[in-house]
Design a protein around this motif. Structure first.
Motif, PDB file in Angstrom:
ATOM      1  N   LYS B 121       1.822   9.222 -10.766  1.00 59.64           N
ATOM      2  CA  LYS B 121       2.668   9.478  -9.599  1.00 59.64           C
ATOM      3  C   LYS B 121       1.866  10.022  -8.433  1.00 59.64           C
ATOM      4  O   LYS B 121       2.143   9.733  -7.280  1.00 59.64           O
ATOM      5  CB  LYS B 121       3.762  10.481  -9.965  1.00 59.64           C
ATOM      6  CG  LYS B 121       4.755   9.929 -10.961  1.00 59.64           C
ATOM      7  CD  LYS B 121       5.906  10.879 -11.180  1.00 59.64           C
ATOM      8  CE  LYS B 121       6.831  10.346 -12.251  1.00 59.64           C
ATOM      9  NZ  LYS B 121       7.859  11.297 -12.643  1.00 59.64           N
ATOM     10  N   LYS B 122       0.848  10.824  -8.774  1.00 64.76           N
ATOM     11  CA  LYS B 122       0.064  11.444  -7.720  1.00 64.76           C
ATOM     12  C   LYS B 122      -0.663  10.382  -6.900  1.00 64.76           C
ATOM     13  O   LYS B 122      -0.645  10.409  -5.668  1.00 64.76           O
ATOM     14  CB  LYS B 122      -0.941  12.408  -8.356  1.00 64.76           C
ATOM     15  CG  LYS B 122      -1.270  13.551  -7.460  1.00 64.76           C
ATOM     16  CD  LYS B 122      -1.989  14.639  -8.217  1.00 64.76           C
ATOM     17  CE  LYS B 122      -2.407  15.707  -7.224  1.00 64.76           C
ATOM     18  NZ  LYS B 122      -3.164  16.763  -7.864  1.00 64.76           N
ATOM     19  N   ALA B 123      -1.288   9.454  -7.598  1.00 60.01           N
ATOM     20  CA  ALA B 123      -2.017   8.392  -6.896  1.00 60.01           C
ATOM     21  C   ALA B 123      -1.070   7.575  -6.034  1.00 60.01           C
ATOM     22  O   ALA B 123      -1.392   7.227  -4.897  1.00 60.01           O
ATOM     23  CB  ALA B 123      -2.721   7.495  -7.903  1.00 60.01           C
ATOM     24  N   MET B 124       0.105   7.291  -6.574  1.00 60.96           N
ATOM     25  CA  MET B 124       1.064   6.489  -5.811  1.00 60.96           C
ATOM     26  C   MET B 124       1.530   7.247  -4.570  1.00 60.96           C
ATOM     27  O   MET B 124       1.640   6.677  -3.496  1.00 60.96           O
ATOM     28  CB  MET B 124       2.247   6.098  -6.690  1.00 60.96           C
ATOM     29  CG  MET B 124       1.877   5.063  -7.740  1.00 60.96           C
ATOM     30  SD  MET B 124       3.311   4.321  -8.518  1.00 60.96           S
ATOM     31  CE  MET B 124       3.665   5.482  -9.794  1.00 60.96           C
ATOM     32  N   ARG B 125       1.792   8.549  -4.761  1.00 57.44           N
ATOM     33  CA  ARG B 125       2.234   9.342  -3.608  1.00 57.44           C
ATOM     34  C   ARG B 125       1.167   9.377  -2.535  1.00 57.44           C
ATOM     35  O   ARG B 125       1.448   9.226  -1.356  1.00 57.44           O
ATOM     36  CB  ARG B 125       2.578  10.758  -4.062  1.00 57.44           C
ATOM     37  CG  ARG B 125       4.062  11.025  -4.095  1.00 57.44           C
ATOM     38  CD  ARG B 125       4.386  12.495  -4.125  1.00 57.44           C
ATOM     39  NE  ARG B 125       3.561  13.236  -5.043  1.00 57.44           N
ATOM     40  CZ  ARG B 125       3.891  13.512  -6.306  1.00 57.44           C
ATOM     41  NH1 ARG B 125       5.034  13.082  -6.779  1.00 57.44           N
ATOM     42  NH2 ARG B 125       3.103  14.213  -7.073  1.00 57.44           N
ATOM     43  N   ARG B 126      -0.085   9.562  -2.987  1.00 54.32           N
ATOM     44  CA  ARG B 126      -1.170   9.667  -2.017  1.00 54.32           C
ATOM     45  C   ARG B 126      -1.333   8.360  -1.249  1.00 54.32           C
ATOM     46  O   ARG B 126      -1.368   8.343  -0.022  1.00 54.32           O
ATOM     47  CB  ARG B 126      -2.473  10.033  -2.737  1.00 54.32           C
ATOM     48  CG  ARG B 126      -3.534  10.587  -1.806  1.00 54.32           C
ATOM     49  CD  ARG B 126      -4.804  10.878  -2.559  1.00 54.32           C
ATOM     50  NE  ARG B 126      -5.227   9.745  -3.358  1.00 54.32           N
ATOM     51  CZ  ARG B 126      -5.398   9.759  -4.672  1.00 54.32           C
ATOM     52  NH1 ARG B 126      -5.204  10.865  -5.338  1.00 54.32           N
ATOM     53  NH2 ARG B 126      -5.785   8.685  -5.313  1.00 54.32           N
ATOM     54  N   GLN B 127      -1.389   7.276  -1.991  1.00 52.75           N
ATOM     55  CA  GLN B 127      -1.575   5.981  -1.322  1.00 52.75           C
ATOM     56  C   GLN B 127      -0.395   5.645  -0.425  1.00 52.75           C
ATOM     57  O   GLN B 127      -0.569   5.099   0.663  1.00 52.75           O
ATOM     58  CB  GLN B 127      -1.753   4.868  -2.360  1.00 52.75           C
ATOM     59  CG  GLN B 127      -3.062   4.976  -3.100  1.00 52.75           C
ATOM     60  CD  GLN B 127      -3.309   3.739  -3.957  1.00 52.75           C
ATOM     61  OE1 GLN B 127      -2.775   2.673  -3.704  1.00 52.75           O
ATOM     62  NE2 GLN B 127      -4.132   3.900  -4.975  1.00 52.75           N
ATOM     63  N   ALA B 128       0.797   5.984  -0.893  1.00 57.73           N
ATOM     64  CA  ALA B 128       1.978   5.683  -0.082  1.00 57.73           C
ATOM     65  C   ALA B 128       1.934   6.487   1.212  1.00 57.73           C
ATOM     66  O   ALA B 128       2.211   5.965   2.290  1.00 57.73           O
ATOM     67  CB  ALA B 128       3.247   5.984  -0.870  1.00 57.73           C
ATOM     68  N   ALA B 129       1.560   7.763   1.095  1.00 56.84           N
ATOM     69  CA  ALA B 129       1.505   8.609   2.284  1.00 56.84           C
ATOM     70  C   ALA B 129       0.514   8.045   3.298  1.00 56.84           C
ATOM     71  O   ALA B 129       0.810   7.940   4.492  1.00 56.84           O
ATOM     72  CB  ALA B 129       1.120  10.036   1.890  1.00 56.84           C
ATOM     73  N   GLU B 130      -0.664   7.657   2.813  1.00 54.63           N
ATOM     74  CA  GLU B 130      -1.657   7.050   3.705  1.00 54.63           C
ATOM     75  C   GLU B 130      -1.081   5.835   4.395  1.00 54.63           C
ATOM     76  O   GLU B 130      -1.220   5.634   5.598  1.00 54.63           O
ATOM     77  CB  GLU B 130      -2.871   6.597   2.885  1.00 54.63           C
ATOM     78  CG  GLU B 130      -3.876   7.693   2.605  1.00 54.63           C
ATOM     79  CD  GLU B 130      -4.921   7.186   1.617  1.00 54.63           C
ATOM     80  OE1 GLU B 130      -5.452   8.031   0.895  1.00 54.63           O
ATOM     81  OE2 GLU B 130      -5.175   5.955   1.573  1.00 54.63           O
ATOM     82  N   HIS B 131      -0.418   5.048   3.572  1.00 57.66           N
ATOM     83  CA  HIS B 131       0.084   3.788   4.075  1.00 57.66           C
ATOM     84  C   HIS B 131       1.184   3.975   5.107  1.00 57.66           C
ATOM     85  O   HIS B 131       1.201   3.319   6.139  1.00 57.66           O
ATOM     86  CB  HIS B 131       0.609   2.972   2.903  1.00 57.66           C
ATOM     87  CG  HIS B 131       0.680   1.553   3.243  1.00 57.66           C
ATOM     88  ND1 HIS B 131      -0.427   0.755   3.254  1.00 57.66           N
ATOM     89  CD2 HIS B 131       1.705   0.804   3.691  1.00 57.66           C
ATOM     90  CE1 HIS B 131      -0.067  -0.439   3.652  1.00 57.66           C
ATOM     91  NE2 HIS B 131       1.218  -0.437   3.924  1.00 57.66           N
ATOM     92  N   PHE B 132       2.089   4.896   4.832  1.00 50.31           N
ATOM     93  CA  PHE B 132       3.173   5.129   5.781  1.00 50.31           C
ATOM     94  C   PHE B 132       2.609   5.640   7.099  1.00 50.31           C
ATOM     95  O   PHE B 132       3.093   5.304   8.167  1.00 50.31           O
ATOM     96  CB  PHE B 132       4.183   6.135   5.211  1.00 50.31           C
ATOM     97  CG  PHE B 132       4.985   5.576   4.066  1.00 50.31           C
ATOM     98  CD1 PHE B 132       5.404   4.256   4.082  1.00 50.31           C
ATOM     99  CD2 PHE B 132       5.317   6.353   2.975  1.00 50.31           C
ATOM    100  CE1 PHE B 132       6.140   3.726   3.029  1.00 50.31           C
ATOM    101  CE2 PHE B 132       6.052   5.832   1.922  1.00 50.31           C
ATOM    102  CZ  PHE B 132       6.459   4.521   1.949  1.00 50.31           C
ATOM    103  N   THR B 133       1.590   6.461   7.014  1.00 51.09           N
ATOM    104  CA  THR B 133       0.975   6.952   8.233  1.00 51.09           C
ATOM    105  C   THR B 133       0.400   5.797   9.034  1.00 51.09           C
ATOM    106  O   THR B 133       0.614   5.675  10.234  1.00 51.09           O
ATOM    107  CB  THR B 133      -0.175   7.923   7.896  1.00 51.09           C
ATOM    108  OG1 THR B 133       0.298   8.816   6.899  1.00 51.09           O
ATOM    109  CG2 THR B 133      -0.610   8.672   9.118  1.00 51.09           C
ATOM    110  N   ARG B 134      -0.330   4.939   8.327  1.00 54.85           N
ATOM    111  CA  ARG B 134      -0.985   3.831   9.010  1.00 54.85           C
ATOM    112  C   ARG B 134       0.045   2.913   9.667  1.00 54.85           C
ATOM    113  O   ARG B 134      -0.190   2.361  10.733  1.00 54.85           O
ATOM    114  CB  ARG B 134      -1.825   3.058   7.982  1.00 54.85           C
ATOM    115  CG  ARG B 134      -2.728   2.035   8.554  1.00 54.85           C
ATOM    116  CD  ARG B 134      -4.079   2.008   7.828  1.00 54.85           C
ATOM    117  NE  ARG B 134      -3.980   2.160   6.387  1.00 54.85           N
ATOM    118  CZ  ARG B 134      -3.908   1.135   5.544  1.00 54.85           C
ATOM    119  NH1 ARG B 134      -3.945  -0.083   5.990  1.00 54.85           N
ATOM    120  NH2 ARG B 134      -3.837   1.343   4.261  1.00 54.85           N
TER     121      ARG B 134
END
Ligand SMILES: Nc1ncnc2c1ncn2[C@@H]1O[C@H](COP(=O)(O)OP(=O)(O)OP(=O)(O)O)[C@@H](O)[C@H]1O
Ligand SMILES: [Mg+2]
Lengths: 345, 254
Positions: B121-134
């Motif tokens: 879940k942590k990896a998914m949250r991190r990648q999702a956060a990056e992605h939403f920002t971008r």
């Protein structure tokens, strides 16, 4: 770049998770847990001698263990926005067929049978539960018959089949070994049957909250069409969920055999409703998509504690179902108002 | 022109007695932004569903890179690098944005836990956060259920999810309908950025200035049929509206 009043994700430190305390208080589970705690404390304050007696607690736990195992399966089913009315009948079917199978391989009476026979009995119970679960799952996911109707059908059919198996009577001859260890045995004062239920519950909780299987369970219940569009096999998943519920009902039947030393064909007619009530009391939404196994644990114990507590403090036990009903309706009402408020945005 | 990336010829789709598509054709070229416009009920969403494997057309043929194609499930479209923002968004309201972004594509923990299906879940949250920002999705918090977000935020999440996974083509069925001025600009930026990466974008929108500003081409659907195709640079709002209402027809469009 335009500045927004809201913070963009990049500017928020450390994954901007909601603080733990806020997440906990926002969840139903905490409140249900508190209700349970208050109940125990109240009864404890009135009659500390009776409530905190080891035998009272042991008995309470052992009786609840079977229902807990049923309710863990029911939690998954209800999170997919389904329902399983058949669990009690499947339990009876598994319990009868397992007892008869053990008798059959021991020449008619398994009372003195050994571990091999017991293992065989466990297998029969679990498999026969699984078969009913699979049947439910296939009818619901492939034939697209509503779960209420499918499991209403298997509720009757499994009960009928169990009665047919032994001409409507209970099956005795449960191995003594089984009863002594798993039925009445304890480990550090905890009944072994409770330990089994606790292990099943813990595994169920992990499956639901940490795995892909659990995530798909929530997704299917939350928006079946969305799950389908991202390529989740909704039919396959629903089948597995009902299979799980049936399998756990089979296991519960075996646990019942160990505890009562007999496979009883009556007395489980309302197991389904008790399990549903426990799951919903525990904060799992009857509309699907939300819920937890921990909540279900609390939900199982609230009616049990009410029942024991009311008896001990001398209130007529007939008040118990009324008290449970009030809590249950309140829980669903709360869930529904919350949903409505949310969906209006 | 180059070979079409995705082409639909003479699609029909009947829902019982309702004919949602009556011989609709559609073409998308690699790396372009093509808008699909038409009145309410013209069949745009139905066409998108047929082209993303969600619905099967009653008749008609599809081609991908010139090869005949059958899309029998959403997965076959996804395997080809086709992603879709559906008009109804198709998100799971009880799951959080990160879970929705990775729905059907969960990251599992490495090793034994992963084999048991345990989520990272942590990896998914991190990648999702990056992605939403971008991709300019503005969220206060990444672990609240989607249902607790505003309509526009939900739409941003759906857009971010689609462009995260697309490698060839993205359908966006009215992705800006619920968006504020700032978010709308961001989505248009995203569309251009995705196009510049060589991914084709099919935009469905009722906002004609928006259509003209972002698209390379425009195709017009009317009563379940393609009635006109334009290059965005040599058409006007009046012409588009004329084609949508039937005041203007092109001989060779169907
Ligand atoms: N599942 C369905 N069952 C029956 N009819 C449908 C279904 N989906 C679409 N239709 C019909 O097909 C026609 C085209 O609908 P569609 O949603 O494709 O239009 P649209 O061009 O996307 O319109 P809008 O601009 O309002 O989104 C409509 O007449 C609609 O009623
Ligand atoms: Mg539409």
């Amino acid at each position: 770049m335009t500045t927004d009043e809201k913070t963009t994700l990049s500017t928020l430190p450390d994954e901007q998770r909601t603080p733990l305390l806020k997440r906990l208080t926002g969840a139903n589970t905490l409140w249900i847990g508190l209700v349970l705690l208050v109940l125990v404390a109240t009864f404890g304050a009135i009659r500390p001698d009776a409530i905190f007696q080891v035998t009272t607690l042991q008995f309470l736990l052992a009786e609840t263990a079977v229902l807990l195992v049923l309710s863990v399966g029911m939690t998954f089913v209800i999170i997919t926005s389904g329902i399983d009315l058949s669990v009690g009948s499947v339990l009876v079917f598994a319990s009868v067929s397992s007892a008869m199978a053990m008798n059959a391989v021991s020449g008619g009476d398994a009372t003195n049978a050994g571990w091999g026979v017991i293992a065989f009995g466990l297998l029969v119970a679990v498999v026969s539960g699984a078969v009913w679960g699979l049947l439910n799952g296939l009818l619901i996911s492939r034939a697209k018959i509503p779960p209420l109707i499918v499991t209403l059908g298997s509720f009757g059919a499994a009960q009928g089949a169990a009665l047919l198996l032994n001409n409507g009577s209970n099956v005795s001859g449960i191995p003594d070994k089984l009863n002594r260890t798993f039925g009445s045995g304890t480990y550090l004062g905890i009944p072994n049957i409770v330990i089994v239920a606790a292990v099943v519950t813990a595994l169920g909780a992990l499956l639901l909250s940490t795995t892909r299987f659990g995530r798909y369970t929530y997704a299917v219940g939350s928006n079946e069409e969305a799950a389908r569009r991202v390529g989740i096999s909704v039919r396959g998943h629903l089948t597995k969920v009902y299979l799980l519920a049936g399998t756990l009902a089979g296991l519960a039947g075996f646990m019942g055999n160990a505890f009562f030393r007999v496979a009883v064909v009556t007395g489980h007619e309302t197991d389904n409703l008790n399990a549903i009530a426990a799951v919903v009391l525990g904060g799992t939404s009857i509309f699907g998509g939300m819920g937890s196994v921990l909540g279900t644990v609390f939900g199982v114990f609230i009616p049990a504690v009410l029942e024991k507590g009311l008896v001990i403090i001398g209130v007529k036990e007939f008040w118990q179902p009324i008290a449970v009903a009030i809590v249950l309706v309140a829980a669903v009402w709360l869930d529904q108002t919350r949903r409505r408020a949310r969906n209006q945005r | 022109m180059s070979q079409p990336l995705l082409e639909a010829r003479d699609l029909t789709k009947n829902y019982g007695t309702v004919e949602a598509l009556r011989g609709a054709s559609f073409t998308a070229y690699p790396g372009e932004v093509v808008s699909l416009i038409g009145d309410n009920g013209a069949g745009k969403s139905t066409l998108v569903k047929c082209l993303s494997g969600v619905e099967q057309p009653t008749s008609g043929t599809l081609f991908f890179d010139g090869e005949p194609l059958v899309l029998d499930s959403p997965n076959s479209a996804r395997d080809l690098g086709i992603e879709t923002v559906f008009q109804d968004l198709a998100v799971a309201p009880d799951l959080d944005p990160a879970a929705n972004m990775f729905l059907g594509r969960e990251i599992l923990k490495p090793g034994v836990l992963g084999l048991l299906g345990v989520l990272d879940k942590k990896a998914m949250r991190r990648q999702a956060a990056e992605h939403f920002t971008r991709f300019g999705a503005t969220l206060q918090s990444i672990d609240v259920p989607i249902a607790a977000l505003s309509g526009g935020q939900r739409q941003s999440v759906a857009v971010a999810r689609s462009v995260a996974w697309a490698s060839k083509l993205v359908f966006m069925d009215e992705p800006t309908a619920a968006l504020g001025v700032v978010q709308r600009e961001r989505v248009l930026e995203v569309i251009k950025r995705v196009r510049d990466e060589g991914i084709a974008v099919v935009l469905i929108s009722h906002n004609m200035p928006e259509v003209l500003s972002v698209s390379d081409r425009v195709e017009v659907l009317r009563l379940g049929r393609r009635v006109a195709r334009f290059k965005a640079s040599d058409t006007s709002v009046e012409e588009l509206v004329g084609a949508m209402t039937g005041a203007l027809t092109q001989e060779d469009a169907a």
